[in-house]
Design an enzyme around this catalytic site. Structure first.
Site, mmCIF file in Angstrom:
data_model
loop_
_atom_site.group_PDB
_atom_site.id
_atom_site.type_symbol
_atom_site.label_atom_id
_atom_site.label_comp_id
_atom_site.label_asym_id
_atom_site.label_seq_id
_atom_site.Cartn_x
_atom_site.Cartn_y
_atom_site.Cartn_z
ATOM 1 N N ASN A 8 0.877 -1.164 0.000
ATOM 2 C CA ASN A 8 0.000 0.000 0.000
ATOM 3 C C ASN A 8 0.918 1.219 0.000
ATOM 4 O O ASN A 8 1.443 1.601 1.034
ATOM 5 C CB ASN A 8 -0.891 -0.012 1.250
ATOM 6 C CG ASN A 8 -1.696 1.272 1.399
ATOM 7 O OD1 ASN A 8 -1.770 2.085 0.473
ATOM 8 N ND2 ASN A 8 -2.299 1.471 2.564
ATOM 9 N N TRP A 9 1.101 1.768 -1.188
ATOM 10 C CA TRP A 9 2.050 2.891 -1.310
ATOM 11 C C TRP A 9 1.526 4.160 -0.637
ATOM 12 O O TRP A 9 2.274 5.111 -0.441
ATOM 13 C CB TRP A 9 2.321 3.186 -2.787
ATOM 14 C CG TRP A 9 3.157 2.158 -3.504
ATOM 15 C CD1 TRP A 9 3.649 0.976 -2.982
ATOM 16 C CD2 TRP A 9 3.614 2.224 -4.860
ATOM 17 N NE1 TRP A 9 4.370 0.312 -3.941
ATOM 18 C CE2 TRP A 9 4.373 1.056 -5.111
ATOM 19 C CE3 TRP A 9 3.455 3.148 -5.889
ATOM 20 C CZ2 TRP A 9 4.965 0.787 -6.342
ATOM 21 C CZ3 TRP A 9 4.040 2.895 -7.127
ATOM 22 C CH2 TRP A 9 4.789 1.724 -7.344
ATOM 23 N N HIS A 57 -9.749 1.635 4.296
ATOM 24 C CA HIS A 57 -8.522 1.814 5.073
ATOM 25 C C HIS A 57 -8.824 2.775 6.231
ATOM 26 O O HIS A 57 -9.606 3.709 6.075
ATOM 27 C CB HIS A 57 -7.405 2.362 4.186
ATOM 28 C CG HIS A 57 -6.077 2.330 4.869
ATOM 29 N ND1 HIS A 57 -5.704 3.277 5.792
ATOM 30 C CD2 HIS A 57 -5.056 1.435 4.793
ATOM 31 C CE1 HIS A 57 -4.486 2.965 6.252
ATOM 32 N NE2 HIS A 57 -4.080 1.859 5.659
ATOM 33 N N GLU A 113 -7.276 5.185 7.335
ATOM 34 C CA GLU A 113 -7.030 6.595 7.015
ATOM 35 C C GLU A 113 -8.220 7.193 6.266
ATOM 36 O O GLU A 113 -8.517 8.380 6.398
ATOM 37 C CB GLU A 113 -5.715 6.719 6.219
ATOM 38 C CG GLU A 113 -4.512 6.477 7.127
ATOM 39 C CD GLU A 113 -3.286 5.909 6.436
ATOM 40 O OE1 GLU A 113 -3.196 5.955 5.201
ATOM 41 O OE2 GLU A 113 -2.402 5.400 7.169
ATOM 42 N N GLY A 161 2.569 -1.098 4.283
ATOM 43 C CA GLY A 161 2.664 0.325 3.969
ATOM 44 C C GLY A 161 4.106 0.738 3.752
ATOM 45 O O GLY A 161 4.694 0.509 2.694
ATOM 46 N N GLY A 162 4.697 1.328 4.765
ATOM 47 C CA GLY A 162 6.047 1.894 4.661
ATOM 48 C C GLY A 162 7.062 0.950 4.043
ATOM 49 O O GLY A 162 7.870 1.358 3.196
HETATM 50 P P1 PGA Z 1 2.367 0.433 7.617
HETATM 51 O O1 PGA Z 1 0.942 0.667 6.917
HETATM 52 O O2 PGA Z 1 2.888 -0.884 7.113
HETATM 53 O O3 PGA Z 1 3.194 1.600 7.194
HETATM 54 O O4 PGA Z 1 2.112 0.410 9.100
HETATM 55 C C1 PGA Z 1 0.070 -0.389 6.663
HETATM 56 C C2 PGA Z 1 -1.200 0.152 6.058
HETATM 57 O O5 PGA Z 1 -1.657 1.213 6.512
HETATM 58 O O6 PGA Z 1 -1.785 -0.451 5.133
#
Ligand code: PGA
Length: 254
Positions: free
Chosen positions: A15-16, A101, A103, A237-238
């Site tokens: 997940n960029w 998600h 966010e 993510g990261g």
């Molecule tokens: P993260 O993010 O690996 O940076 O914690 C995961 C995500 O939000 O999908």
């Protein structure tokens, strides 16, 4: 159990988020593609910002990395300025789209019902929604983790009925996202088992729904998380922005 006979390959999905540029994406994808075996032991995907879908499609077409988007409109078409429809994602070859998600739920007010409608739109267009659920730290502290994730998933089950067997679920505890605080394998497994039971009740006799873990998964902790019986992959993510790290997570899923 019947559906355990249909255990699927693990899925490692990047997940960029809102990161990347034409130049950076190309370098990242070329490094990932160069580092992957022709037939990886796990399914691999990247979920990228919508403007880069054409670029990612051109780079990944015919290879071992699938691609997808990070959101989709709950509407089919029309006067919804700024929205991107599931049919448009289909036009660019998306196999997956992340929906719900945390966010999006937190910063864009997405309710369980909106998330369910988005999952429905994706499926109708032949795209697999990766439906995210997860509790905040306050909810965990209040002992509400199970209640919260079951409510979030229930809305999707209610909207999709038996078609829920076609989705991917991602358990992402909000307190673990981007914080470096990963859930322990035991904490994650406990929630995955709850979700597994809920899915089994909804799709009895169908194939196993993949449940990914997300939240600070990296090359160092992936193997222990992925070894849990109900963790079928990761939403990264990261660590998906670094080719070497992402490749090591894929290797840990094999
Ligand atoms: P993260 O993010 O690996 O940076 O914690 C995961 C995500 O939000 O999908």
């Amino acid at each position: 159990m019947l559906e355990d006979a249909f255990v699927t390959r693990k899925l490692i999905a990047g997940n960029w988020k809102m990161n990347g540029s034409l130049e950076a994406n190309e370098a990242l994808l070329r490094a990932v593609l160069a580092g992957l075996p022709a037939e990886p032991a796990a399914d691999v995907a990247v979920c990228v910002p919508a403007p880069y879908l054409a670029q990612v499609q051109a780079l990944c077409q015919g290879g071992p990395v699938a691609w997808g988007a990070q959101d989709v409109s709950a509407h089919e078409r029309g006067a919804f300025t700024g929205e991107v429809s599931a049919a448009m994602l289909r036009d660019f070859g998306c196999r997956y789209v992340i929906v719900g998600h945390s966010e999006r739920r937190q910063y864009h007010g997405e309710t369980d019902e909106v998330v369910a409608a988005k999952a429905q739109r994706a499926l109708a267009a032949g795209i697999t929604p990766i439906v995210c659920v997860g509790e905040t730290e306050a909810q965990r502290d209040a002992g509400e983790t199970e209640l919260v994730v079951k409510r979030q998933l229930a809305a999707v089950i209610h909207a999709l009925g038996h078609c829920v067997g076609e989705i991917v679920v991602a358990y992402e505890p909000v307190w673990a996202i981007g914080t470096g605080r990963t859930a322990t394998p035991e904490q994650a497994q406990a929630v995955h088992a709850v979700l597994r039971a809920q899915l089994r009740a909804a799709v009895a006799g169908q194939r196993r729904v993949r449940i990914l873990y997300g939240g600070s998964m990296n090359a160092g902790n992936a193997a222990a998380l992925l070894a849990q019986p109900d963790i079928d992959g990761g939403l990264i993510g990261g660590a998906s922005l670094k080719a070497d790290e992402f490749l090591r997570i894929v290797a840990a899923a094999g």
